[in-house]
Design a protein around this motif. Structure first.
Motif, short mmCIF file in Angstrom:
data_model
loop_
_atom_site.label_atom_id
_atom_site.label_comp_id
_atom_site.label_asym_id
_atom_site.label_seq_id
_atom_site.Cartn_x
_atom_site.Cartn_y
_atom_site.Cartn_z
N ASP A 315 71.36 -5.00 33.16
CA ASP A 315 69.99 -5.13 32.66
C ASP A 315 69.01 -5.30 33.81
O ASP A 315 67.89 -5.76 33.63
CB ASP A 315 69.87 -6.31 31.69
CG ASP A 315 70.00 -7.67 32.36
OD1 ASP A 315 70.50 -7.74 33.50
OD2 ASP A 315 69.60 -8.67 31.74
N THR A 317 66.25 -4.64 36.69
CA THR A 317 64.98 -3.89 36.64
C THR A 317 64.47 -3.54 38.03
O THR A 317 63.37 -2.99 38.16
CB THR A 317 63.91 -4.73 35.93
OG1 THR A 317 63.71 -5.95 36.66
CG2 THR A 317 64.33 -5.07 34.50
N LEU A 336 70.04 0.61 29.74
CA LEU A 336 69.61 -0.73 30.06
C LEU A 336 70.03 -1.63 28.90
O LEU A 336 69.64 -1.40 27.76
CB LEU A 336 68.10 -0.78 30.25
CG LEU A 336 67.53 -2.08 30.84
CD1 LEU A 336 67.86 -2.15 32.34
CD2 LEU A 336 66.03 -2.16 30.64
N ASP A 338 69.94 -4.55 26.53
CA ASP A 338 69.03 -5.59 26.04
C ASP A 338 69.08 -5.59 24.51
O ASP A 338 68.24 -4.99 23.84
CB ASP A 338 67.60 -5.35 26.51
CG ASP A 338 66.72 -6.59 26.33
OD1 ASP A 338 66.97 -7.34 25.36
OD2 ASP A 338 65.80 -6.80 27.13
N GLY A 359 64.85 -6.12 29.68
CA GLY A 359 65.56 -6.18 30.95
C GLY A 359 65.40 -7.51 31.66
O GLY A 359 64.64 -8.39 31.25
N VAL A 407 63.10 4.97 28.51
CA VAL A 407 64.20 4.05 28.76
C VAL A 407 65.10 4.03 27.54
O VAL A 407 64.61 3.91 26.40
CB VAL A 407 63.70 2.62 29.07
CG1 VAL A 407 64.88 1.67 29.25
CG2 VAL A 407 62.83 2.62 30.32
N LYS A 438 73.02 3.80 35.70
CA LYS A 438 73.69 2.60 36.20
C LYS A 438 75.19 2.86 36.24
O LYS A 438 75.88 2.72 35.24
CB LYS A 438 73.33 1.40 35.32
CG LYS A 438 71.86 0.99 35.45
CD LYS A 438 71.53 -0.22 34.64
CE LYS A 438 70.06 -0.61 34.80
NZ LYS A 438 69.76 -1.11 36.15
#
Length: 490
Positions: A315, A317, A336, A338, A359, A407, A438
Motif C-alpha cells: 500500500d 505511496t 494498491l 486498501d 494507501g 489506480v 508492485k
C-alpha cells in the motif's frame, strides 16, 4: 492387486519475518482454500503438483486422493495455532487415505510460524513418520525458499521452479510427478546432493547471467540419464531463519559422487555471479527522469520492494506521490491494497465522485496516504488477474481516477503479475503512457509484450532489501554480502 494410491495436497505461503502483516487462518481462506475434492481445474502456484497427479497418475490407473490445498498471500509470521491446524488437517487426511504408495506435496519452502522456523521440514518429517521409510515423498518448492537438512532428510524428491518469474511452475510439477512415479515403481533411486553457496541475492532468470545458467541446467539434465533434476534454491532474504541463503540441489539416480561434484561446481559458478545478477534498481527521481525521457509508452515502473509477493502490505505511496508532484498524467497504478477505500468506493457506487484517502496505512515507511477527490470508474466483485496457468484473486476491487491517474485498489493483497489486473477493471494498459506495478520480477514476462521500456524502482519501501543491514538474529553461518568472503570466515 491393490490399486496404487497417491496422496497429494498443498500447504504454502512465503513468510517475511520482518513484516507487520501477520498471517492467520483467514489469510489462507482469503487467498486460496480448497477442501478435499474442491480444487479447481486450474493450478495455483504451489498446488500445481495436484494437477500434475491428475494428468499423469490418474490415467495410468492410480487412485489419486486429493487433500486440502491452501495458500496465503506472503506476509508475516503465521499464527502458531493456524499452522498446526493446517498441518494436522493434512496429516489426518493422509492417515485416512493409507495405505498409500506415494505422497506428492505442493509446498513453498519459506513458511515460518510462531515456534517453527522450518514449517516444511516439520511437515515432511511428520509425513515420513506416518508413511514409513518405503513410501516415496516428493514435493515441489518455490526457489525463494530455505533448503534445510530436515527437508532433505525427510523427502525423497524435492524439485524447485527454475524460472524467476515463475513461469515454469506447472512444467516443474510434471517433472516432479514423473520422477515420483518412477521412484514408486522402482525404476529410479533418487539421491539428493546440496551445496551451500554462502550468499543471498536477487537472481532473476529473465536476464543474464541467470538466463544462461538456467539453460545450462536444462542441458545438464538432458546430458546424462543419472542426472534427474537440478534446482537453484535462491533463498528468501526476508526470512530470518538459520538456513537463510542460496543453495544448489542436484537429484541423481543413485549417483552420490556425481551429485555432490555437480552441486559443488554449479554452486561455485553461481557464487561467482554475486553482485551482478539483478537489473539496475533506480531511486525514484532517477527512475522518473528516465521514464519521462521516453518518447512513447507504455513505460512500466516496477516498485520492486513494495511487493506483496515479498510479504509486505503493498500500500506504499512513495512512487505515486513523486509522480503526482511532477504532474505526471496518463498513469495507471495497480495494485494498491486498501480494503477500507474499496469499501468506500462500493458504497458510493459507480461514477460517484468522492473525497477519498487511500494507501499508506500499513507502516511509517510506506509513505503518507493520498487524499484526493476521485471518480469511481470501475467496481468488480472478486476480481482476478492471470499468472501463467493460474488465476490470482484480487478480491473486491475498485478503479479510481483523479488528476490524469488511474489506480486499481484491491481488498486482497496481491502483487502485479499480468496486465489483466488493469483490463479486468476496464483499463486498457496498452494505451497508458506509464504503468506503475508492485512486483520484483514476476510481472516481467507478461508485461514485456506491451512495454516500450521497463524500469525497476527502488523506492525504499518496507521490505528488508539489504541483507547487510537487516540484522538477522538466527542466521547460523557467514554469507555474502553480510561477510565479504564467507567461505574463509570463522
Amino acid at each position: 492387486m491393490r490399486q496404487k494410491t497417491v496422496y497429494t495436497a498443498s500447504l504454502a505461503t512465503e513468510t517475511n519475518t520482518f513484516s507487520p502483516v501477520f498471517t492467520d487462518l483467514q489469510s489462507f481462506r482469503d487467498s486460496f482454500y480448497a477442501a478435499p475434492g474442491e480444487h479447481p481445474e486450474t493450478p495455483t502456484l504451489c498446488s500445481a503438483p495436484m494437477i500434475a497427479c491428475r494428468e499423469l497418475l490418474a490415467p495410468a490407473g492410480w487412485r489419486v486422493v486429493e487433500g486440502t490445498a491452501t495458500w496465503a498471500e506472503p506476509g508475516g509470521l503465521i499464527n502458531r495455532d493456524t499452522y498446526e491446524h493446517l498441518r494436522d488437517t493434512l496429516l489426518s487426511e493422509l492417515t485416512a487415505a493409507m495405505p498409500v504408495d506415494l505422497v506428492v506435496l505442493g509446498l513453498h519452502g519459506a513458511m515460518v510460524a510462531q515456534g517453527y522456523d522450518d514449517c516444511e521440514g516439520d511437515l515432511l518429517q511428520r509425513v515420513r513418520e506416518l508413511v514409513g521409510s518405503d513410501v516415496p515423498i516428493a514435493a515441489e518448492l518455490d526457489p525463494h525458499s530455505h533448503l534445510t537438512p530436515a527437508r532433505v532428510g525427510a523427502a525423497d524428491l524435492l524439485v524447485a521452479f527454475k524460472e524467476f518469474p515463475h513461469t515454469d511452475f506447472m512444467a516443474r510439477a510434471r517433472d516432479l510427478v514423473r520422477l515420483a512415479r518412477a521412484t514408486a515403481d522402482g525404476e529410479i533411486r533418487p539421491l539428493m546432493s546440496t551445496h551451500d553457496c554462502r550468499m543471498i541475492e536477487v537472481l532473476p532468470t529473465s536476464r543474464e547471467p541467470m538466463q544462461g545458467f538456467v539453460r545450462q541446467l536444462h542441458e545438464l539434465e538432458q546430458s546424462d540419464p543419472r542426472i534427474l533434476s537440478i534446482s537453484v534454491i535462491h533463498g528468501f532474504m526476508a526470512g530470518d531463519v538459520p538456513e537463510l541463503g542460496t543453495r544448489m540441489l542436484v537429484v541423481t539416480d543413485n549417483a552420490p559422487e556425481l551429485g555432490a561434484q555437480l552441486a559443488r561446481e554449479l554452486g561455485e559458478q553461481l557464487y561467482s555471479f554475486r553482485g551482478r545478477t539483478r537489473p539496475p534498481f533506480l531511486d525514484i527521481e532517477v527512475a522518473l527522469d528516465q521514464a519521462q525521457a521516453c518518447t512513447r509508452g507504455p513505460v512500466v515502473l516496477a516498485d520492486v520492494w513494495d511487493n506483496p509477493g515479498g510479504g509486505v502490505a503493498g500500500d506504499g505511496t512513495l512512487l505515486l506521490r513523486a509522480g503526482l508532484e511532477r504532474g505526471m498524467s496518463d498513469v495507471a497504478l495497480g495494485t494498491l491494497w486498501d480494503p477500507i477505500a474499496v469499501k468506500f468506493c462500493f458504497a458510493a457506487g459507480l461514477n460517484a465522485r468522492i473525497p477519498l484517502r487511500f494507501g499508506g496505512k500499513s507502516c511509517a515507511t510506506a509513505g503518507a496516504p493520498v487524499d484526493a477527490e476521485v471518480e469511481v470508474r470501475g467496481l468488480v466483485r472478486q476480481a482476478e488477474q492471470r499468472f501463467g496457468d493460474s488465476q490470482v484473486p484480487m478480491g473486491d476491487s475498485a478503479w479510481i481516477h483523479f488528476a490524469g491517474v488511474d489506480v486499481v485498489l484491491t481488498s486482497n493483497r496481491c502483487q502485479s503479475f499480468d496486465p489483466s489486473l488493469f483490463s479486468v477493471m476496464g483499463i486498457d494498459p496498452g494505451a497508458r503512457r506509464y504503468l506503475m506495478v508492485k512486483s520484483t520480477n514476476h510481472f516481467h514476462d507478461a508485461f514485456v509484450p506491451i512495454a516500450h521500456e521497463i524500469i525497476y524502482v527502488d523506492a525504499g519501501a518496507p521490505y528488508p532489501s539489504n541483507p547487510a543491514t537487516n540484522g538477522y538474529r538466527k542466521l547460523n553461518r557467514p554469507i555474502w554480502p553480510i561477510v565479504e568472503d564467507p567461505h574463509n570466515s570463522q
